[in-house]
Write a protein that holds these residues in place. Structure first.
Motif, PDB file in Angstrom:
ATOM      1  N   THR A  42       0.749  -1.175   0.057  1.00 17.56           N
ATOM      2  CA  THR A  42       0.091   0.145  -0.028  1.00 17.56           C
ATOM      3  C   THR A  42       0.962   1.344   0.022  1.00 17.56           C
ATOM      4  N   ARG A  43       1.879   1.330   0.797  1.00 13.56           N
ATOM      5  CA  ARG A  43       2.747   2.496   0.796  1.00 13.56           C
ATOM      6  C   ARG A  43       3.373   2.540  -0.719  1.00 13.56           C
ATOM      7  N   MET A  44       3.817   1.574  -1.264  1.00 12.57           N
ATOM      8  CA  MET A  44       4.560   1.945  -2.611  1.00 12.57           C
ATOM      9  C   MET A  44       3.608   2.255  -3.609  1.00 12.57           C
ATOM     10  N   ILE A  45       2.356   1.587  -3.309  1.00 16.03           N
ATOM     11  CA  ILE A  45       1.332   1.989  -4.465  1.00 16.03           C
ATOM     12  C   ILE A  45       0.974   3.233  -4.435  1.00 16.03           C
ATOM     13  N   GLU A  46       0.528   3.712  -2.949  1.00 19.78           N
ATOM     14  CA  GLU A  46       0.188   5.252  -2.678  1.00 19.78           C
ATOM     15  C   GLU A  46       1.261   6.280  -3.171  1.00 19.78           C
ATOM     16  N   ALA A  47       2.388   6.001  -2.960  1.00 17.03           N
ATOM     17  CA  ALA A  47       3.705   6.815  -3.185  1.00 17.03           C
ATOM     18  C   ALA A  47       3.895   7.043  -4.679  1.00 17.03           C
ATOM     19  N   CYS A  48       3.490   5.898  -5.658  1.00 21.12           N
ATOM     20  CA  CYS A  48       3.950   6.049  -7.032  1.00 21.12           C
ATOM     21  C   CYS A  48       2.785   6.937  -7.616  1.00 21.12           C
ATOM     22  N   GLU A  49       1.365   6.396  -7.074  1.00 23.14           N
ATOM     23  CA  GLU A  49       0.188   7.091  -7.840  1.00 23.14           C
ATOM     24  C   GLU A  49       0.070   8.482  -7.501  1.00 23.14           C
ATOM     25  N   ALA A  50       0.655   8.850  -6.152  1.00 22.49           N
ATOM     26  CA  ALA A  50       0.537  10.333  -5.942  1.00 22.49           C
ATOM     27  C   ALA A  50       1.525  10.968  -6.724  1.00 22.49           C
ATOM     28  N   ASN A  51       2.702  10.555  -7.157  1.00 23.14           N
ATOM     29  CA  ASN A  51       3.658  11.146  -8.015  1.00 23.14           C
ATOM     30  C   ASN A  51       3.648  10.887  -9.297  1.00 23.14           C
ATOM     31  N   GLY A  52       2.576  10.023  -9.918  1.00 18.93           N
ATOM     32  CA  GLY A  52       2.366   9.798 -11.272  1.00 18.93           C
ATOM     33  C   GLY A  52       3.332   8.846 -11.804  1.00 18.93           C
ATOM     34  N   VAL A  53       4.171   7.972 -10.839  1.00 15.95           N
ATOM     35  CA  VAL A  53       5.010   7.064 -11.399  1.00 15.95           C
ATOM     36  C   VAL A  53       4.486   5.761 -11.590  1.00 15.95           C
ATOM     37  N   LEU A  54       4.920   5.078 -12.993  1.00 14.55           N
ATOM     38  CA  LEU A  54       4.548   3.883 -13.223  1.00 14.55           C
ATOM     39  C   LEU A  54       5.399   2.980 -12.331  1.00 14.55           C
ATOM     40  N   ILE A  55       5.048   1.782 -12.007  1.00 18.88           N
ATOM     41  CA  ILE A  55       5.864   0.530 -11.319  1.00 18.88           C
ATOM     42  C   ILE A  55       5.429  -0.587 -11.799  1.00 18.88           C
ATOM     43  N   ALA A  56       6.434  -1.396 -12.385  1.00 19.99           N
ATOM     44  CA  ALA A  56       6.069  -2.675 -12.805  1.00 19.99           C
ATOM     45  C   ALA A  56       6.909  -3.621 -11.839  1.00 19.99           C
ATOM     46  N   VAL A  57       6.121  -4.835 -11.784  1.00 24.16           N
ATOM     47  CA  VAL A  57       6.823  -5.805 -10.669  1.00 24.16           C
ATOM     48  C   VAL A  57       7.254  -7.002 -11.652  1.00 24.16           C
ATOM     49  N   ASP A  58       8.240  -7.842 -11.225  1.00 23.45           N
ATOM     50  CA  ASP A  58       8.853  -8.578 -11.918  1.00 23.45           C
ATOM     51  C   ASP A  58       8.717 -10.103 -11.990  1.00 23.45           C
ATOM     52  N   HIS A  59       7.207 -10.244 -12.339  1.00 27.05           N
ATOM     53  CA  HIS A  59       6.804 -11.642 -12.204  1.00 27.05           C
ATOM     54  C   HIS A  59       6.968 -11.879 -13.802  1.00 27.05           C
ATOM     55  N   THR A  60       7.903 -12.455 -14.180  1.00 28.56           N
ATOM     56  CA  THR A  60       8.542 -12.693 -15.437  1.00 28.56           C
ATOM     57  C   THR A  60       7.650 -13.372 -16.206  1.00 28.56           C
ATOM     58  N   ASN A  61       6.936 -14.467 -15.608  1.00 31.30           N
ATOM     59  CA  ASN A  61       6.262 -15.366 -16.653  1.00 31.30           C
ATOM     60  C   ASN A  61       5.122 -14.557 -17.268  1.00 31.30           C
ATOM     61  N   ARG A  62       4.581 -13.442 -16.825  1.00 36.22           N
ATOM     62  CA  ARG A  62       3.737 -12.778 -17.505  1.00 36.22           C
ATOM     63  C   ARG A  62       4.013 -12.613 -18.819  1.00 36.22           C
ATOM     64  N   TRP A  63       5.338 -12.271 -19.153  1.00 34.97           N
ATOM     65  CA  TRP A  63       5.678 -11.745 -20.517  1.00 34.97           C
ATOM     66  C   TRP A  63       6.010 -13.258 -21.384  1.00 34.97           C
ATOM     67  N   GLY A  64       5.666 -14.400 -21.061  1.00 31.10           N
ATOM     68  CA  GLY A  64       6.043 -15.337 -21.517  1.00 31.10           C
ATOM     69  C   GLY A  64       4.938 -16.022 -22.737  1.00 31.10           C
ATOM     70  N   PRO A  65       5.336 -16.297 -23.910  1.00 29.70           N
ATOM     71  CA  PRO A  65       4.374 -16.650 -24.825  1.00 29.70           C
ATOM     72  C   PRO A  65       3.588 -17.665 -24.176  1.00 29.70           C
ATOM     73  N   HIS A  66       3.777 -18.633 -23.387  1.00 29.08           N
ATOM     74  CA  HIS A  66       2.999 -19.772 -23.022  1.00 29.08           C
ATOM     75  C   HIS A  66       1.926 -19.186 -22.176  1.00 29.08           C
ATOM     76  N   TYR A  67       2.087 -18.012 -21.314  1.00 29.17           N
ATOM     77  CA  TYR A  67       1.034 -17.563 -20.641  1.00 29.17           C
ATOM     78  C   TYR A  67       0.009 -16.670 -21.586  1.00 29.17           C
ATOM     79  N   ASP A  68       0.650 -16.078 -22.624  1.00 26.36           N
ATOM     80  CA  ASP A  68      -0.163 -15.501 -23.557  1.00 26.36           C
ATOM     81  C   ASP A  68      -1.064 -16.266 -24.183  1.00 26.36           C
ATOM     82  N   VAL A  69      -0.586 -17.519 -24.737  1.00 24.13           N
ATOM     83  CA  VAL A  69      -1.545 -18.428 -25.314  1.00 24.13           C
ATOM     84  C   VAL A  69      -2.489 -18.994 -24.318  1.00 24.13           C
TER      85      VAL A  69
END
Length: 316
Positions: free
Chosen positions: A95-122
Protein backbone atom coordinates in the motif's frame (compact mmCIF):
# COMPACT_ATOMS: atom_id res chain seq x y z
CA UNK A 1 20.03 -9.79 -14.69
CA UNK A 2 18.55 -6.31 -14.76
CA UNK A 3 21.77 -4.91 -16.26
CA UNK A 4 21.54 -7.51 -19.00
CA UNK A 5 17.91 -6.59 -19.59
CA UNK A 6 18.75 -2.91 -20.03
CA UNK A 7 21.57 -3.86 -22.39
CA UNK A 8 19.14 -5.80 -24.62
CA UNK A 9 16.80 -2.80 -24.88
CA UNK A 10 18.17 -0.06 -27.15
CA UNK A 11 16.52 2.95 -25.45
CA UNK A 12 17.89 3.11 -21.89
CA UNK A 13 21.36 4.26 -20.92
CA UNK A 14 22.56 2.82 -17.61
CA UNK A 15 24.34 5.51 -15.60
CA UNK A 16 24.64 4.30 -11.99
CA UNK A 17 24.50 1.27 -9.71
CA UNK A 18 24.10 0.99 -5.96
CA UNK A 19 25.04 -1.89 -3.65
CA UNK A 20 26.27 -2.40 -0.11
CA UNK A 21 28.86 -4.89 -1.37
CA UNK A 22 31.47 -2.66 -2.95
CA UNK A 23 33.40 -5.65 -4.34
CA UNK A 24 30.55 -6.11 -6.82
CA UNK A 25 31.38 -2.80 -8.50
CA UNK A 26 34.53 -4.33 -10.00
CA UNK A 27 32.50 -7.28 -11.27
CA UNK A 28 30.01 -4.90 -12.88
CA UNK A 29 32.82 -2.93 -14.51
CA UNK A 30 34.48 -6.08 -15.85
CA UNK A 31 31.22 -7.50 -17.17
CA UNK A 32 29.44 -4.41 -18.44
CA UNK A 33 32.09 -1.72 -18.82
CA UNK A 34 32.33 -2.10 -22.57
CA UNK A 35 28.57 -1.80 -23.01
CA UNK A 36 27.79 0.96 -20.51
CA UNK A 37 31.07 2.78 -20.02
CA UNK A 38 32.13 3.97 -16.58
CA UNK A 39 29.17 3.87 -14.19
CA UNK A 40 28.70 5.95 -11.09
CA UNK A 41 28.73 3.72 -8.02
CA UNK A 42 26.95 4.24 -4.71
CA UNK A 43 26.47 2.46 -1.42
CA UNK A 44 23.60 4.78 -0.42
CA UNK A 45 20.55 4.65 -2.67
CA UNK A 46 19.37 8.01 -1.33
CA UNK A 47 22.53 9.68 -2.59
CA UNK A 48 22.16 8.03 -5.99
CA UNK A 49 18.54 9.13 -6.34
CA UNK A 50 19.42 12.68 -5.25
CA UNK A 51 22.48 13.14 -7.48
CA UNK A 52 21.55 11.29 -10.66
CA UNK A 53 18.84 12.48 -13.00
CA UNK A 54 17.16 9.08 -13.23
CA UNK A 55 14.18 8.19 -15.39
CA UNK A 56 13.95 4.53 -14.28
CA UNK A 57 15.10 2.75 -11.14
CA UNK A 58 15.35 -1.02 -10.72
CA UNK A 59 14.90 -2.22 -7.14
CA UNK A 60 16.52 -5.66 -6.83
CA UNK A 61 17.20 -5.84 -3.11
CA UNK A 62 16.13 -8.64 -0.76
CA UNK A 63 12.45 -9.63 -0.74
CA UNK A 64 11.63 -7.54 2.36
CA UNK A 65 13.77 -4.49 1.48
CA UNK A 66 11.94 -2.89 -1.45
CA UNK A 67 9.57 -0.44 0.16
CA UNK A 68 11.69 2.48 1.31
CA UNK A 69 13.66 2.56 -1.94
CA UNK A 70 10.52 2.53 -4.07
CA UNK A 71 8.86 5.25 -1.99
CA UNK A 72 11.90 7.54 -2.07
CA UNK A 73 12.42 7.03 -5.80
CA UNK A 74 8.75 7.85 -6.44
CA UNK A 75 8.92 10.95 -4.26
CA UNK A 76 12.06 12.05 -6.13
CA UNK A 77 10.13 12.11 -9.40
CA UNK A 78 11.49 9.23 -11.47
CA UNK A 79 9.26 8.23 -14.37
CA UNK A 80 9.21 4.50 -13.77
CA UNK A 81 10.29 1.78 -11.34
CA UNK A 82 10.90 -1.91 -11.82
CA UNK A 83 10.53 -3.76 -8.53
CA UNK A 84 11.66 -7.34 -8.08
CA UNK A 85 9.26 -10.00 -6.86
CA UNK A 86 7.78 -10.58 -4.40
CA UNK A 87 6.52 -7.01 -4.47
CA UNK A 88 6.69 -6.94 -0.67
CA UNK A 89 6.27 -9.24 2.33
CA UNK A 90 3.45 -7.26 3.98
CA UNK A 91 0.27 -5.78 2.54
CA UNK A 92 0.98 -2.49 4.29
CA UNK A 93 4.27 -2.17 2.38
CA UNK A 94 2.42 -2.77 -0.89
CA UNK A 95 0.00 0.00 0.00
CA UNK A 96 2.82 2.43 0.86
CA UNK A 97 4.54 1.85 -2.48
CA UNK A 98 1.36 2.08 -4.52
CA UNK A 99 0.24 5.27 -2.80
CA UNK A 100 3.65 6.92 -3.31
CA UNK A 101 3.78 5.99 -6.98
CA UNK A 102 0.20 7.03 -7.72
CA UNK A 103 0.60 10.32 -5.83
CA UNK A 104 3.65 11.18 -7.95
CA UNK A 105 2.45 9.80 -11.28
CA UNK A 106 5.17 7.15 -11.32
CA UNK A 107 4.66 3.88 -13.18
CA UNK A 108 5.79 0.74 -11.36
CA UNK A 109 6.15 -2.72 -12.88
CA UNK A 110 6.72 -5.82 -10.74
CA UNK A 111 8.98 -8.51 -12.17
CA UNK A 112 6.64 -11.49 -12.27
CA UNK A 113 8.54 -12.64 -15.32
CA UNK A 114 6.19 -15.33 -16.61
CA UNK A 115 3.59 -12.71 -17.52
CA UNK A 116 5.76 -11.87 -20.54
CA UNK A 117 6.09 -15.51 -21.63
CA UNK A 118 4.41 -16.71 -24.83
CA UNK A 119 2.97 -19.71 -22.96
CA UNK A 120 1.08 -17.37 -20.61
CA UNK A 121 -0.16 -15.36 -23.61
CA UNK A 122 -1.51 -18.41 -25.39
CA UNK A 123 -3.11 -19.86 -22.26
CA UNK A 124 -4.91 -16.66 -21.27
CA UNK A 125 -6.08 -16.04 -24.82
CA UNK A 126 -7.56 -19.55 -24.85
CA UNK A 127 -9.30 -18.82 -21.55
CA UNK A 128 -10.65 -15.43 -22.60
CA UNK A 129 -11.83 -16.69 -26.00
CA UNK A 130 -13.98 -19.34 -24.33
CA UNK A 131 -11.95 -22.23 -25.74
CA UNK A 132 -12.35 -24.24 -22.51
CA UNK A 133 -15.65 -22.77 -21.37
CA UNK A 134 -16.03 -20.86 -18.14
CA UNK A 135 -13.06 -21.50 -15.84
CA UNK A 136 -13.98 -23.52 -12.75
CA UNK A 137 -10.76 -24.65 -11.07
CA UNK A 138 -7.01 -23.97 -11.20
CA UNK A 139 -4.42 -26.37 -9.76
CA UNK A 140 -0.96 -24.80 -9.43
CA UNK A 141 2.08 -26.87 -8.47
CA UNK A 142 5.60 -25.83 -7.47
CA UNK A 143 8.13 -28.49 -6.50
CA UNK A 144 11.80 -28.56 -5.58
CA UNK A 145 14.14 -27.46 -2.75
CA UNK A 146 13.36 -23.78 -3.34
CA UNK A 147 9.57 -24.12 -3.43
CA UNK A 148 9.50 -21.21 -0.98
CA UNK A 149 6.26 -19.39 -0.29
CA UNK A 150 7.43 -15.83 -0.95
CA UNK A 151 10.63 -16.23 -2.95
CA UNK A 152 9.30 -18.47 -5.72
CA UNK A 153 5.74 -19.15 -4.64
CA UNK A 154 5.04 -15.54 -5.62
CA UNK A 155 5.34 -16.63 -9.28
CA UNK A 156 2.93 -19.50 -8.70
CA UNK A 157 0.29 -17.37 -6.97
CA UNK A 158 0.69 -14.60 -9.55
CA UNK A 159 0.06 -17.18 -12.27
CA UNK A 160 -3.13 -18.25 -10.51
CA UNK A 161 -4.28 -14.62 -10.41
CA UNK A 162 -3.31 -14.13 -14.07
CA UNK A 163 -5.43 -17.07 -15.23
CA UNK A 164 -8.31 -16.55 -12.77
CA UNK A 165 -8.58 -12.94 -14.00
CA UNK A 166 -10.54 -11.82 -10.93
CA UNK A 167 -10.24 -10.51 -7.39
CA UNK A 168 -9.30 -12.98 -4.61
CA UNK A 169 -12.00 -12.97 -1.91
CA UNK A 170 -10.84 -15.47 0.72
CA UNK A 171 -8.18 -18.10 1.41
CA UNK A 172 -7.14 -20.85 3.77
CA UNK A 173 -3.83 -22.72 3.99
CA UNK A 174 -1.42 -25.05 5.74
CA UNK A 175 2.35 -24.49 5.86
CA UNK A 176 5.05 -27.14 5.89
CA UNK A 177 5.62 -28.85 9.29
CA UNK A 178 7.39 -26.87 11.99
CA UNK A 179 6.04 -23.46 10.98
CA UNK A 180 3.17 -22.97 13.42
CA UNK A 181 4.75 -19.70 14.64
CA UNK A 182 4.71 -18.17 11.14
CA UNK A 183 1.93 -15.61 11.48
CA UNK A 184 3.98 -13.13 9.40
CA UNK A 185 6.98 -13.13 7.09
CA UNK A 186 10.04 -14.41 8.95
CA UNK A 187 12.34 -15.01 6.00
CA UNK A 188 15.83 -13.69 5.35
CA UNK A 189 15.03 -11.99 2.06
CA UNK A 190 15.02 -15.09 -0.13
CA UNK A 191 18.32 -16.82 0.61
CA UNK A 192 17.67 -19.71 2.99
CA UNK A 193 14.72 -21.98 2.08
CA UNK A 194 14.39 -23.00 5.73
CA UNK A 195 13.18 -19.49 6.60
CA UNK A 196 10.50 -19.34 3.88
CA UNK A 197 8.11 -22.31 4.13
CA UNK A 198 6.26 -24.17 1.41
CA UNK A 199 2.47 -23.90 1.49
CA UNK A 200 -0.67 -25.74 0.45
CA UNK A 201 -3.44 -23.21 -0.01
CA UNK A 202 -6.88 -22.53 -1.43
CA UNK A 203 -8.03 -19.28 -3.05
CA UNK A 204 -11.64 -18.35 -3.80
CA UNK A 205 -12.07 -15.65 -6.46
CA UNK A 206 -14.98 -13.27 -6.96
CA UNK A 207 -15.88 -14.79 -10.33
CA UNK A 208 -16.26 -18.22 -8.73
CA UNK A 209 -12.90 -19.68 -9.75
CA UNK A 210 -11.41 -21.93 -7.07
CA UNK A 211 -7.62 -22.33 -7.03
CA UNK A 212 -5.47 -24.89 -5.27
CA UNK A 213 -1.86 -23.86 -4.64
CA UNK A 214 0.57 -26.70 -3.90
CA UNK A 215 4.25 -26.11 -3.06
CA UNK A 216 6.48 -28.94 -1.88
CA UNK A 217 10.21 -28.68 -1.20
CA UNK A 218 10.68 -32.46 -0.86
CA UNK A 219 8.94 -33.36 -4.12
CA UNK A 220 10.95 -35.91 -6.14
CA UNK A 221 11.27 -33.59 -9.14
CA UNK A 222 11.20 -29.85 -9.67
CA UNK A 223 8.00 -28.55 -11.26
CA UNK A 224 6.11 -25.37 -12.08
CA UNK A 225 2.76 -26.14 -13.69
CA UNK A 226 -0.86 -25.07 -13.94
CA UNK A 227 -3.94 -27.08 -14.78
CA UNK A 228 -6.82 -24.77 -15.68
CA UNK A 229 -10.18 -26.59 -15.76
CA UNK A 230 -13.10 -25.14 -17.68
CA UNK A 231 -16.63 -26.39 -18.33
CA UNK A 232 -15.76 -28.03 -21.65
CA UNK A 233 -11.97 -28.52 -21.63
CA UNK A 234 -8.80 -27.89 -19.67
CA UNK A 235 -5.34 -26.42 -20.21
CA UNK A 236 -2.06 -27.93 -19.09
CA UNK A 237 0.39 -25.01 -18.82
CA UNK A 238 4.15 -25.58 -18.62
CA UNK A 239 7.08 -23.31 -19.41
CA UNK A 240 7.67 -24.98 -22.77
CA UNK A 241 4.15 -25.98 -23.83
CA UNK A 242 0.41 -25.47 -23.45
CA UNK A 243 -1.88 -28.43 -24.04
CA UNK A 244 -5.65 -28.19 -24.46
CA UNK A 245 -7.55 -31.35 -23.54
CA UNK A 246 -11.23 -32.18 -23.87
CA UNK A 247 -13.17 -35.45 -23.77
CA UNK A 248 -12.07 -36.45 -27.25
CA UNK A 249 -8.77 -34.76 -28.09
CA UNK A 250 -5.51 -33.33 -26.84
CA UNK A 251 -3.67 -30.66 -28.80
CA UNK A 252 -0.61 -28.50 -28.35
CA UNK A 253 -1.49 -24.82 -28.65
CA UNK A 254 1.22 -23.26 -30.85
CA UNK A 255 3.04 -20.13 -29.85
CA UNK A 256 5.94 -18.17 -31.28
CA UNK A 257 8.92 -16.92 -29.34
CA UNK A 258 8.72 -13.28 -28.25
CA UNK A 259 11.42 -10.78 -29.11
CA UNK A 260 11.71 -10.09 -25.39
CA UNK A 261 10.72 -12.29 -22.47
CA UNK A 262 11.26 -12.18 -18.71
CA UNK A 263 13.21 -9.14 -17.38
CA UNK A 264 14.07 -7.66 -20.81
CA UNK A 265 10.34 -7.74 -21.62
CA UNK A 266 9.56 -6.06 -18.31
CA UNK A 267 11.97 -3.24 -19.20
CA UNK A 268 10.46 -2.87 -22.67
CA UNK A 269 6.95 -2.90 -21.22
CA UNK A 270 7.74 -0.13 -18.75
CA UNK A 271 9.43 2.03 -21.40
CA UNK A 272 6.43 1.64 -23.72
CA UNK A 273 4.07 2.61 -20.90
CA UNK A 274 6.16 5.72 -20.11
CA UNK A 275 6.49 6.82 -23.73
CA UNK A 276 3.12 5.77 -25.17
CA UNK A 277 0.75 5.39 -22.24
CA UNK A 278 0.21 1.66 -22.71
CA UNK A 279 -1.01 -0.50 -19.83
CA UNK A 280 1.56 -2.40 -17.82
CA UNK A 281 1.28 -6.18 -17.95
CA UNK A 282 2.45 -6.56 -14.34
CA UNK A 283 1.35 -3.44 -12.44
CA UNK A 284 1.69 -2.99 -8.70
CA UNK A 285 -1.99 -3.48 -7.92
CA UNK A 286 -1.86 -6.91 -9.54
CA UNK A 287 1.25 -7.79 -7.55
CA UNK A 288 -0.48 -6.68 -4.36
CA UNK A 289 -3.09 -9.41 -4.90
CA UNK A 290 -0.34 -12.01 -4.71
CA UNK A 291 1.12 -10.56 -1.51
CA UNK A 292 -2.34 -10.38 0.04
CA UNK A 293 -2.95 -14.05 -0.74
CA UNK A 294 0.43 -15.08 0.69
CA UNK A 295 -0.07 -13.07 3.88
CA UNK A 296 -3.60 -14.50 4.08
CA UNK A 297 -2.09 -17.98 3.90
CA UNK A 298 0.17 -17.14 6.86
CA UNK A 299 -2.77 -15.82 8.85
CA UNK A 300 -4.90 -18.86 8.06
CA UNK A 301 -2.22 -21.30 9.19
CA UNK A 302 -1.49 -19.37 12.38
CA UNK A 303 -5.21 -19.32 13.29
CA UNK A 304 -5.66 -23.06 12.82
CA UNK A 305 -6.11 -23.28 9.03
CA UNK A 306 -9.27 -21.19 9.04
CA UNK A 307 -10.82 -19.09 6.28
CA UNK A 308 -9.32 -15.60 6.01
CA UNK A 309 -11.30 -12.95 4.14
CA UNK A 310 -9.64 -10.50 1.77
CA UNK A 311 -8.74 -7.71 1.54
CA UNK A 312 -6.85 -7.78 4.81
CA UNK A 313 -7.22 -4.79 7.14
CA UNK A 314 -4.28 -2.45 7.80
CA UNK A 315 -1.60 -3.94 10.01
CA UNK A 316 -0.81 -6.94 7.83
Amino acid sequence: SHLGAYHLNPQPAVVAVCDLKTELFETVADTWGQEFGELETYTDYRAMIERENLDIVSVVTSDHRHTDIVVEAANAGVKGIICEKPFATTVDDCTRMIEACEANGVLIAVDHTNRWGPHYDVAREAIRSGSIGEVQRIVATLGGPRAMMFRNGTHLVDGVCFFADSEPEWVFAELEPGCDHYDRYLGDGGRDPATDPAVSGYVHFRNGVRAFVNANKSQFAASFTFQVYGETAMLDVHNSRVIRRDRNNSEFLPFEAHLYTRIPACVADLIDAIENGSDLLSPAREAKKTVEILVGFLQSHARGNVRVDLPLPPGH
